[in-house]
Design a protein around this motif. Structure first.
Motif, PDB file in Angstrom:
ATOM      1  N   UNK A 103      32.200  37.592  45.619  1.00  0.00           N
ATOM      2  CA  UNK A 103      32.933  38.801  46.161  1.00  0.00           C
ATOM      3  C   UNK A 103      33.307  38.713  47.737  1.00  0.00           C
TER       4      UNK A 103
ATOM      5  N   UNK B 239      28.200  36.318  47.466  1.00  0.00           N
ATOM      6  CA  UNK B 239      27.979  35.887  46.044  1.00  0.00           C
ATOM      7  C   UNK B 239      27.403  37.326  45.360  1.00  0.00           C
ATOM      8  N   UNK B 240      27.296  38.410  46.055  1.00  0.00           N
ATOM      9  CA  UNK B 240      26.754  39.495  45.399  1.00  0.00           C
ATOM     10  C   UNK B 240      27.622  40.621  45.817  1.00  0.00           C
ATOM     11  N   UNK B 241      27.383  41.765  45.221  1.00  0.00           N
ATOM     12  CA  UNK B 241      27.917  43.152  45.458  1.00  0.00           C
ATOM     13  C   UNK B 241      27.131  43.505  46.788  1.00  0.00           C
ATOM     14  N   UNK B 242      27.779  44.250  47.629  1.00  0.00           N
ATOM     15  CA  UNK B 242      27.135  44.743  49.010  1.00  0.00           C
ATOM     16  C   UNK B 242      26.264  45.932  48.564  1.00  0.00           C
TER      17      UNK B 242
END
Lengths: 440, 350
Positions: free
Chosen positions: A219, A285-288
């Motif tokens: 992401x 590497x992740x949705x915030x």
């Protein structure tokens, strides 16, 4: 008053003998409509001869043809004609309570083609707008990159640039119409929509330069420099595809209300992701799960669940002429005109109905027909003076057909606010007045 | 592999020095030499304040609900109400959640139609609330709350919502426990086709062309009383072309309707009022949170010493004159600006 019920001829030719009994409501409406011409005579509006030998606007020399006009560069930055002042961005009264967190809708009812003039581009701010000094603006690219880097506007504008025409639509466009008709005109029902040629550097260029982590990056977070520090997550696939870090808008720099000097352009995705006054890109590497991904821009379903991470603007269209709040001048020929767009690619076809969706004809698509851009459509129509309900229906290159409001409601209920891409209906009354309706 | 990667075995000090003097583009330079420069660690730290839902980025620290109440009353209540329940300026933050919801992680009220939605009813990630308060609150002075104040205000909101007790101290160590108590923590779904371009649409129509199934019956239209709610549509359409705008607001008898009326240019004082956020709470004509400027002028314009009184009120704040919601102090405004603003207000705020 029998003639009042007679269909057609909203603006009677002044030279025509007044039909007996023509008076009352419609006549006074006409007078009002004519007064809006700002002193222009009825003859000027009709363009028809008012005297036996012809139109005085032709027969008599006019001031502008018999005197000296204005010099060049009288206006260093040109303005629209004074006769065009009616077309303004406007707020919808009562929609918001603070003007710094509000919306100004674009006057689609008066626009042509597919490009939105910069001064009429819709506005949506979360904590007020700023006119930033471009020489003091910085963009930082950081996170899962080999090297975090800082770019000035000088840096960015030296890089290879692209110019692409794309629509931007707020996810909440048409959101007031989920449960019933709430606003009178296309400006308020569809005016959180604009389309410009944006110029900038592809985000992929910057991500490559900084050496984004090709294995782990999933992401990208974009953040604005304003007080709201607006943040939105997009996928790395999108970031590498057609996202632009843009400074140009229709041949000039972005307008302050649209993020001067730098904004993100995320084609096909709702406007909130097009972060204005862009100052930071973070690879992760992740949705915030920012505020605009958890508390807003989530779509409430009938079972009480919120759909999260909804962002693609599905195929949609709307007739802009004639549209709600307008009056047809008379019976006879009209070029019914409107806009179609899809966040999933190109528009393949637009159909138009004048009988509330029972029968459809395919409209002409005007070029260019571009992916994730507005497409203008036109179709001939001869109004016979009887009531009609006008609709348009877009089909995009994936084969998706723009749905009816009843079909949307059957799945999503009436409270989701966002992503209402229903077929819009405009009722034409015998009087020639066009109004916003929903049909079932 | 870039040169910065090959430097990764160098001592840290050397690496930092290399980064700092790399503005000539010696490090990690790709295809475009001379463009951009490495960010310094301090620069990254200054801007990298976001807190992700897995708590990446959450600063160490804590704050009590009790302290949060003080901050709230001073900086938040004027817009959000004393109990974060106000719907005057922004939608309410607190309300609509139950003990049962905390147990289930789903807010039952969300399934009912006609129920308003508060922040706590929607909130599925505690990090979001913390990040947003820290990043952009208060409304007119974003980024002015300390880490402790942010924990404290977050704790106070949670206490008002009865998610945590009144004496709760929120910290980086117990954020995850609070997350596990959020009333709507299980209230979201990603089962839809609107995240990717290739997503599957959930609503399907067909391109029927002839004698299509429809009743073509008008189900909804604007009620007559709403005809003028968006002003005079005649003045929102072009003066030539195939159509005109309908006259939805009748001009007074005899008065000619204008072609188009542009808004008058804003005065310098009004711009100052806007800049200082005054108009967020005060309308020119009408009350928003506080009284409208014209209402203030009507009350004070003939009273002795009113200029000094109003100036003091703007500077120090106050409450009780117009209602319970307090006016926050504005210590940062210059006296000359305040005086000129007071004159403008008493002069009718034009």
């Amino acid at each position: 008053m029998e003639t009042n019920r007679r269909a057609g001829r909203i603006l009677p030719a002044p030279e025509a003998p007044a039909p007996t009994g023509r008076s009352g409501g419609r006549r006074s409406f006409l007078r009002n409509a004519l007064a809006l011409g700002g002193g222009a005579a009825a003859a000027a509006l009709s363009g028809r001869a008012s005297a036996a030998d012809g139109d005085p606007l032709i027969l008599k020399p006019q001031p502008h043809a018999t005197a000296l006009g204005q010099p060049v560069a009288a206006l260093g930055y040109g303005q629209p004609s004074k006769w065009e002042k009616n077309l303004q961005r406007r707020e919808s009264p009562g929609l918001t309570r603070v003007p710094q967190s509000s919306v100004a809708f674009a006057p689609l009812q008066g626009m042509f083609g597919i490009i939105t003039p910069n001064g009429l581009h819709f506005e949506r701010h979360h904590q007020g707008w700023w006119d930033l000094d471009p020489s003091r603006h910085r963009l930082m690219v950081m996170g899962m990159v080999k090297q975090s880097r800082v770019y000035t506007m000088d840096d960015l504008m030296r890089l290879p640039s692209v110019s692409r025409i794309h629509f931007i639509e707020c996810g909440a466009n048409t959101g007031m119409e989920w449960s019933n008709v709430a606003v009178p005109t296309v400006q308020y029902s569809h005016g959180m929509l604009s389309c410009c040629e944006f110029t900038g550097v592809k985000l992929s260029t910057l991500l490559d330069e900084c050496g984004y982590d090709r294995k782990k990056a999933r992401f990208v977070l974009a953040e604005g420099a304003d007080g709201s520090g607006l943040t939105r997550t997009i996928s790395i696939e999108q970031a590498l595809d057609d996202v632009i870090v843009a400074w140009g808008m229709n041949g000039e720099m972005l307008r302050p209300e649209n993020g001067y000097p730098l904004r993100l352009v995320v084609p096909g995705v709702q406007g909130v992701s097009w972060v204005k006054w862009l100052r930071r890109i973070e690879v992760g590497d992740k949705h915030w799960d920012t505020r605009e991904e958890v508390l807003h821009y989530i779509d409430l379903m009938p079972d009480g669940l919120h759909r999260q991470y909804t962002q693609i603007q599905e195929a949609k269209s709307v007739i802009t002429t004639p549209s709600g709040g307008q009056m047809l001048l008379d019976k006879g020929f009209y070029n019914v005109s409107g806009l179609a767009w899809s966040g999933r690619g190109r528009i393949r076809r637009v159909d138009v109905s004048v009988d509330g969706g029972r029968n459809w004809r395919t409209a002409r698509l005007e070029g260019p027909v571009l992916a994730k851009a507005l497409t203008r459509f036109n179709i001939d129509w001869v109004w016979d003076g009887s009531p009609a309900v006008l609709q348009s229906r877009a089909i995009d290159e994936t084969g998706y057909v723009q749905p009816k409001i009843s079909q949307l409601r059957a799945v999503r209920g009436t409270r989701s606010i966002y992503h209402n891409n229903m077929i819009q209906s405009w009722k034409v009354a015998e009087s020639g007045e066009v109004s916003n309706v929903q049909v079932g | 592999m870039s040169r910065s990667a090959s430097l990764s075995h160098a001592p840290a000090a050397l690496l930092l020095a290399a980064l700092l003097c790399a503005s000539a583009g010696a490090v990690a330079q790709g295809k475009y030499p001379g463009i951009g420069r490495p960010a310094t660690p301090a620069e990254v730290k200054a801007w990298d304040t976001d807190v992700r839902s897995d708590f990446t980025g959450l600063p160490k620290g804590s704050g009590s609900a009790k302290k949060g109440e003080e901050v709230w009353d001073a900086k938040c209540a004027s817009c959000h109400g004393t109990f974060a329940e106000s719907n005057e300026v922004f939608p309410p933050i607190v309300g609509g959640t139950t003990a049962e919801d905390i147990k289930n992680g789903r807010v039952a009220g969300l399934a009912k139609s006609n129920e308003g939605r508060t922040t706590l009813m929607k909130l599925s990630r505690i990090s979001t609330l913390w990040d947003y308060i820290h990043r952009s609150m208060p409304w007119t002075a974003p980024r002015s709350l300390s880490v402790e104040e942010t924990y404290a205000v977050t704790a106070y909101i949670l206490a008002l919502g009865r998610i945590v007790p009144e004496d709760f101290v929120l910290s980086d160590a117990n954020m995850a426990e609070v997350q596990a108590r959020l009333p709507n923590r299980n209230g979201t779904t990603t089962a839809h086709g609107l995240w990717t371009v290739k997503g599957r649409p959930d609503v399907k129509n067909t391109a029927c062309m002839k004698d299509c199934p429809t009743e073509a019956k008008v189900m909804s239209q604007l009620p007559a009383h709403a005809r003028d709610a968006h002003g005079n549509i005649a003045e929102q359409n072009r003066v030539v072309g195939p159509v005109r705008g309908a006259v939805t607001v009748r001009a007074a008898a005899g008065a000619a309707a204008p072609v188009a009326t542009a808004a008058p240019a804003a005065s310098a004082d009004r711009i100052m009022a806007e800049k200082n956020g005054c108009l967020a709470c005060h309308g020119v004509d009408n009350k928003i949170v506080g009284p409208g400027f014209k209402e203030i002028a009507a009350r004070y314009k003939d009273a002795g010493g009113s200029e000094a009184k109003l100036a003091a009120k703007i500077k120090a704040g106050g409450a009780g004159t117009w209602g319970a919601i307090p006016m926050p102090p504005h210590p940062g405004m210059k006296d000359e600006d305040i005086n000129s603003l007071v004159k403008w207000i008493l002069g009718g705020a034009r």
